[in-house]
Every structure is written in structure tokens, then in C-alpha cells.
Scaffold this motif. Structure first.
Motif, PDB file in Angstrom:
ATOM      1  N   PHE A 173       0.800  -1.209   0.000  1.00 25.59           N
ATOM      2  CA  PHE A 173       0.000   0.000   0.000  1.00 25.59           C
ATOM      3  C   PHE A 173       0.841   1.270   0.000  1.00 25.59           C
ATOM      4  CE2 PHE A 173      -2.931  -3.191   1.653  1.00 25.59           C
ATOM      5  CZ  PHE A 173      -3.991  -2.989   0.797  1.00 25.59           C
ATOM      6  N   LEU A 174       2.094   1.149  -0.395  1.00 23.27           N
ATOM      7  CA  LEU A 174       2.951   2.325  -0.523  1.00 23.27           C
ATOM      8  C   LEU A 174       2.719   2.962  -1.889  1.00 23.27           C
ATOM      9  CD1 LEU A 174       5.268   4.117   0.542  1.00 23.27           C
ATOM     10  CD2 LEU A 174       6.869   2.517  -0.548  1.00 23.27           C
ATOM     11  N   ALA A 347      -0.337  -0.565  -4.805  1.00 20.91           N
ATOM     12  CA  ALA A 347      -1.013   0.305  -3.844  1.00 20.91           C
ATOM     13  C   ALA A 347      -2.168   1.042  -4.508  1.00 20.91           C
ATOM     14  CB  ALA A 347      -0.023   1.308  -3.282  1.00 20.91           C
ATOM     15  N   PRO A 348      -3.339   1.056  -3.871  1.00 20.32           N
ATOM     16  CA  PRO A 348      -4.446   1.854  -4.420  1.00 20.32           C
ATOM     17  C   PRO A 348      -4.185   3.337  -4.205  1.00 20.32           C
ATOM     18  CG  PRO A 348      -5.083   0.875  -2.325  1.00 20.32           C
ATOM     19  CD  PRO A 348      -3.719   0.340  -2.657  1.00 20.32           C
ATOM     20  N   SER A 349      -4.354   4.123  -5.256  1.00 18.14           N
ATOM     21  CA  SER A 349      -4.152   5.566  -5.127  1.00 18.14           C
ATOM     22  C   SER A 349      -5.472   6.305  -4.973  1.00 18.14           C
ATOM     23  CB  SER A 349      -3.392   6.108  -6.340  1.00 18.14           C
ATOM     24  OG  SER A 349      -4.061   5.769  -7.542  1.00 18.14           O
ATOM     25  N   GLY A 374     -10.895  -2.930   6.614  1.00 18.04           N
ATOM     26  CA  GLY A 374     -10.688  -4.205   5.939  1.00 18.04           C
ATOM     27  C   GLY A 374      -9.585  -4.139   4.910  1.00 18.04           C
ATOM     28  N   LEU A 375      -9.562  -3.055   4.140  1.00 17.57           N
ATOM     29  CA  LEU A 375      -8.579  -2.902   3.061  1.00 17.57           C
ATOM     30  C   LEU A 375      -7.168  -2.722   3.591  1.00 17.57           C
ATOM     31  CD1 LEU A 375      -8.111  -2.435  -0.033  1.00 17.57           C
ATOM     32  CD2 LEU A 375      -8.456  -0.017   0.426  1.00 17.57           C
ATOM     33  N   LEU A 376      -6.981  -1.748   4.480  1.00 22.90           N
ATOM     34  CA  LEU A 376      -5.645  -1.434   4.986  1.00 22.90           C
ATOM     35  C   LEU A 376      -5.211  -2.382   6.098  1.00 22.90           C
ATOM     36  CD1 LEU A 376      -6.056   2.444   5.107  1.00 22.90           C
ATOM     37  CD2 LEU A 376      -4.883   1.113   3.359  1.00 22.90           C
ATOM     38  N   GLY A 377      -6.177  -2.874   6.877  1.00 27.54           N
ATOM     39  CA  GLY A 377      -5.844  -3.759   7.983  1.00 27.54           C
ATOM     40  C   GLY A 377      -5.271  -5.082   7.543  1.00 27.54           C
ATOM     41  N   GLY A 397      -1.424   8.813   1.232  1.00 28.77           N
ATOM     42  CA  GLY A 397      -1.619   9.349  -0.106  1.00 28.77           C
ATOM     43  C   GLY A 397      -2.752   8.697  -0.865  1.00 28.77           C
ATOM     44  N   ILE A 398      -3.663   8.028  -0.158  1.00 31.01           N
ATOM     45  CA  ILE A 398      -4.807   7.375  -0.796  1.00 31.01           C
ATOM     46  C   ILE A 398      -6.006   8.317  -0.720  1.00 31.01           C
ATOM     47  CG2 ILE A 398      -6.352   5.379  -0.734  1.00 31.01           C
ATOM     48  CD1 ILE A 398      -4.098   3.832   0.667  1.00 31.01           C
TER      49      ILE A 398
END
Length: 528
Positions: A173-174, A347-349, A374-377, A397-398
Motif C-alpha cells: 500500500f505504498l 497500492a491503491p491511489s 478491511g482494506l488497509l488492515g 496518499g490514498i
């Protein structure tokens, strides 16, 4: 009178914060047996633990008045979160309190490794004076690969830059934007470790990160690389690391955490002079122990006073009306976020969450925070909660956008997530069936109908004869039973998708076999 039960050792300053709450008594009782714990918690309104106490469903059921469980630290593996949520018990942690301690310990280990400090100290104490034997290397100008760019990884990166190191960051996720703001280079896992002179890991231990650095990857590293692990035991294959140390493929390692703790006396890591071992000291500073104790104590006081609080690990407190309306959609939202995390390539932007029908009613941001949890965890386990998920996304930065519509595109009531990654645009839609609960009803524009639970296998492939049979053969040979299947296509001979519900986890080897089939464009194992 409110009762706060403390069953593990926490800093005195934390206990003092609890004792300062009017109308509360603090009962500190450490080292309890299960039967003693069941008796002590029966009338408690709050429970404070670290890692020693295991808070099981049986313990939670025995607590007639329990409102909150506080973990003085990050990980909550010793707490039955499902049971706590089911019984309306809030679980909070202290994710920020030991960040600096862990980052500084990582740097202490790296410097000690570079300059042979522990072994030189032992040699000097033995009566020797071997200056030439312990010639080290400088950090300046060296390339450091940081695997995991959460809070601790970010703090390590800041310090490495000050030391003049070139920093490469790997994290699913970077984003490029965040990497640029930190002054580091974003790279894939394999590219990051291939360039590194030093490697440090800062990911949670999950199925995906278990033995992330294994025998095969160790052979792709620069000869003479140095490796640090102050995150979780099991991220690095310890026996494979020992083999790489024997062949001098790896010049040295500094390890604070182990696959089994305490480290057994005959473990081969103990036999190397170029290995530094510490007994899980990453968070062991006076300041860190005080920080986590104070942080969790302050939050418990806020909860008991019905004031706003931070760091909720499970479902935050809701009114009865809110809970009745939102709970089914919260379950769906978190599952969709978890699915999206495992579907993403890179990573999703940008993330757009669309609510339709009943799901579109104002909810104070709970649903979007739940999607992000849910997504980041999935990647930042222990760091992300319902309270900080949105802030974490912004700092990463998302860009997150909410859209509310009267009626959905597929069903009247639905939640849809669309997000952009390095691998392109993905879209995922779910709804609620009164009979069968949350369902996934659309995936990347293809209509499907699958439960949002269990183990799923997703493929995108060319629409050609034999694809389903070949994939089924690989799964059958691996003794993986198929419980359900959904397929979809837009036109004959074009692209198609397949979503399989299977009875157990699919190994990386099987995933690799499927990915190698001519015509397979993407394959993902997804666990919900």
C-alpha cells in the motif's frame, strides 16, 4: 462503583491514570489462573491486559458488566475479538506507544551489526585486543530495503535518510506520492531486496508474510547482505537464514523476534559470531512501556465516561437503532475491503465507495471507515482500526471518495468499491440477501453471486476451452475441494473470470502452477 481489572504488569503511570477516575476502583491482580480470572472478571466493567492474559470467549461470557478491554500494546492476538464484538465489548489498543522504541531498536541492531559491536565487546572482555578482526562497514551510502512502510518502517526510513543511506521501500500500500514525500524509492519486494546492502522487516506476521524471506529469496540477495528483524518471528525462515550465514551469502543478521519464544538453547542461530540476538526487546524502553500504559488507560477512562475515544480495534459503540441498521452493512463493508486488499496489484491511489438504497443513509462515516479497516488492515494488522483508518489512508496518499445514490446499479441496496492500482482499475460490489447474508454480486464488471466468506480463488483468463478443467485438475491434485463456482464473460473468445469457493487454503505452489497456464491473466487466493 466501576471496577477496572488489571491482570498483566503495566507501568505505574498507567495504573495512576485509572485510579484518578472518580467512582472507579482499580484491582491489579497479575498471574491469575483461568478459574481465578473468571471469578475476578465477573463484576468488572473494564479489563486491562498486555500479552500474558488470554481473553477467551469463556472469559468474556463470565463478565456480566464488561464494557471495554484495553491492550497495553499493539497486538490483540490474545483477545477473542469476535466474541468481544458479539457481546458488545469494545476492544482498544495502543498502536502508537512503542513506535519510536521499535524503530530505535532496529537502528541499534543495524549499527551494532555493521560495526561488530557485541562480538568485539565479548572478545575484549576475554582479554584480547583484535582491532583488525573487527573492521566494519559504514551505513552512509549503503542501500537499505525496508519491507513494510507502516509507522515503524516509516520512522526507520527517516533515521536511515539522516545517516545518508539510500532507502528502498516495499509495501503493498505504498504509493509513489508517499514514497516521494519520504524521500525513498518504491519497489517490488524482489527488486527491493535484490538491491539492498541491509534489509529490515516491519510487516505483521500473516499467511502472506510468513517466511516472506525464504531459502529461494535469500539466494537472490547481494552476497554479503545484512538482515535485521525486529518485527515478528516467522517473517524470515530461520533455518534458511542459518544456511545463508554458513555459506556467507548473508554477512550477518540481527534478530529480536523468533518463530518460537523463548529461543531454545540449541537453536542454530546461537552458534554464529556474526548474529546478534536480543530477547524481544523492541518495545522494552521505559518510555514505551509508560506510553502504552498511559494511552490505553486514558482511552479506557474515556470509554467509561462515555466520551469520544481512539484506537477501537473492533466495532465502536453505536446506539441500538444505529446498530440494528448498520451492523449487517458493516460486516459487508469490511469483507469487501478485505477482498479488495487481496485483489489489488500494487497500492491503491484512489478509492471510491458508493452506497445505494438503505446503505446510503448517513452513518457518520462508519461504513467507509470499515471498508478502509478491511482494506488497509490486511497489510497493517494491529495498526488500523475504525478510528484511525481514514487518517491512515490520507497520510498514505490514498484519496477516498464517498458517493451516495438512491438505487444501485445491480441491486437496490448495495455497497460498491472501485479503486485504481498499478495493476489497473478494479470494482467490487456487494449486497445483503435476507436469507444468506452478505454476498458479492459483481467483480470487475462481471456479474457473480458468491458468499463473502471462506476461501476463494479468483482468475481472469482468456475465454478458451479447457481452462476450467485445467484449474480444477491442479486443485484436485492438491486435495483442494471446490465448493462452488461462478464464471462470467462479456463475449466469446475474449476475457473471462472465474471465482471458486474452496474448502481450504490454496498453497503458493498451486497458485504458481495455475498462473503458469497459458491464457491465465491473473490469479488470486482470497481469504475472508
Amino acid at each position: 462503583m466501576l471496577k477496572i481489572l488489571v491482570t498483566d504488569d503495566i507501568a505505574k503511570t498507567g495504573v495512576e491514570v485509572l485510579e484518578s477516575m472518580p467512582g472507579a476502583t482499580v484491582d491489579v491482580r497479575t498471574g491469575l489462573s483461568e478459574s481465578e480470572l473468571l471469578e475476578a472478571i465477573a463484576d468488572a466493567h473494564a479489563l486491562v491486559v498486555r500479552s500474558q492474559t488470554t481473553v477467551t470467549d469463556k472469559v468474556i461470557q463470565a463478565a456480566r458488566n464488561l464494557r471495554v478491554i484495553g491492550r497495553a500494546g499493539v497486538g490483540v492476538d490474545n483477545i477473542d475479538l469476535e466474541s468481544a464484538t458479539r457481546h458488545g465489548v469494545l476492544v482498544i489498543n495502543a498502536p502508537d506507544g512503542n513506535t519510536i522504541a521499535a524503530a530505535e531498536h532496529t537502528f541499534a541492531m543495524m549499527i551494532s551489526l555493521a560495526r561488530h559491536i557485541p562480538v568485539a565487546n565479548r572478545d575484549l572482555l576475554a582479554g584480547n585486543w583484535n582491532r583488525k578482526r573487527f573492521v566494519g562497514v559504514e551505513l552512509r551510502g549503503k542501500t537499505l530495503a525496508i519491507l513494510g512502510m507502516g509507522r515503524i518502517g516509516t520512522e526507520v526510513a527517516k533515521r536511515a535518510k539522516v545517516f545518508g543511506m539510500n532507502v528502498i521501500g516495499y509495501d503493498p500500500f505504498l504509493t509513489e506520492e508517499r514514497a516521494l514525500s519520504l524521500g525513498i524509492v518504491k519497489a517490488s519486494l524482489d527488486d527491493a531486496i535484490a538491491e539492498a546492502d541491509f534489509i529490515t522487516v516491519h510487516t505483521p506476521l500473516t499467511k502472506e508474510t510468513h517466511h516472506m524471506i525464504d531459502a529461494a529469496r535469500l539466494q537472490t540477495l547481494k552476497r554479503g547482505v545484512r538482515i535485521v528483524n525486529c518485527a515478528r518471528g516467522g517473517i524470515i525462515d530461520e533455518l534458511a537464514l542459518c544456511d545463508a550465514l554458513r555459506t556467507e551469502q548473508v554477512a550477518g543478521a540481527a534478530i529480536d523476534v523468533f518463530e518460537s519464544e523463548p529461543l531454545r538453547e540449541d537453536h542454530p542461530l546461537r552458534s554464529f559470531d556474526n548474529v546478534i540476538l536480543t530477547p524481544h526487546l523492541g518495545a522494552s524502553t521505559v518510555e514505551a512501556q509508560e506510553n502504552v500504559a498511559i494511552q490505553v488507560a486514558e482511552q479506557i477512562v474515556r470509554v467509561l465516561k462515555d466520551e469520544p475515544f481512539d484506537h477501537a480495534v473492533n466495532l465502536p459503540s453505536l446506539s441500538a437503532e444505529q446498530k440494528a441498521r448498520l451492523t449487517p452493512y458493516l460486516a459487508l463493508a469490511e469483507k469487501l475491503g478485505l477482498f479488495a486488499a487481496q485483489l489489488a496489484q500494487g497500492a491503491p491511489s484512489n478509492i471510491r465507495v458508493t452506497y445505494a438504497g438503505d446503505a446510503s443513509a448517513p452513518d457518520g462515516g462508519y461504513l467507509t471507515r470499515t471498508v478502509l479497516k478491511g482494506l488497509l488492515g490486511f497489510q497493517y494488522r494491529g495498526e488500523i482500526n475504525y478510528v484511525n483508518a481514514l487518517q491512515f489512508a490520507e497520510e498514505s496518499g490514498i484519496r477516498v471518495q464517498e458517493v451516495r445514490e438512491t438505487r444501485g446499479r445491480v441491486y437496490t441496496n448495495e455497497i460498491s468499491i472501485s479503486f485504481v492500482t498499478d495493476g489497473g482499475l478494479h470494482q467490487l460490489t456487494g449486497t445483503l440477501y435476507s436469507e444468506s447474508g452478505p454476498r458479492i454480486v459483481e467483480l470487475d464488471g462481471y456479474p457473480i453471486d458468491m458468499p463473502s466468506e471462506g476461501v476463494l480463488l479468483f482468475t481472469r483468463h482468456k475465454d478458451q476451452p479447457g481452462m476450467i478443467g485445467r484449474i480444477g485438475t491442479f486443485l484436485g491434485d492438491a486435495q483442494v475441494n471446490i465448493a462452488g463456482m461462478q464464471v462470467g464473460r462479456r463475449e466469446s473468445g475474449g476475457e473471462a473470470i472465474m471465482l471458486l469457493a474452496v474448502d481450504r487454503s490454496v498453497s503458493p505452489d498451486v497458485i504458481g502452477q495455475i498462473a503458469s497456464v497459458d491464457g491465465i491473466l491473473m490469479v488470486r487466493a482470497i481469504e475472508l
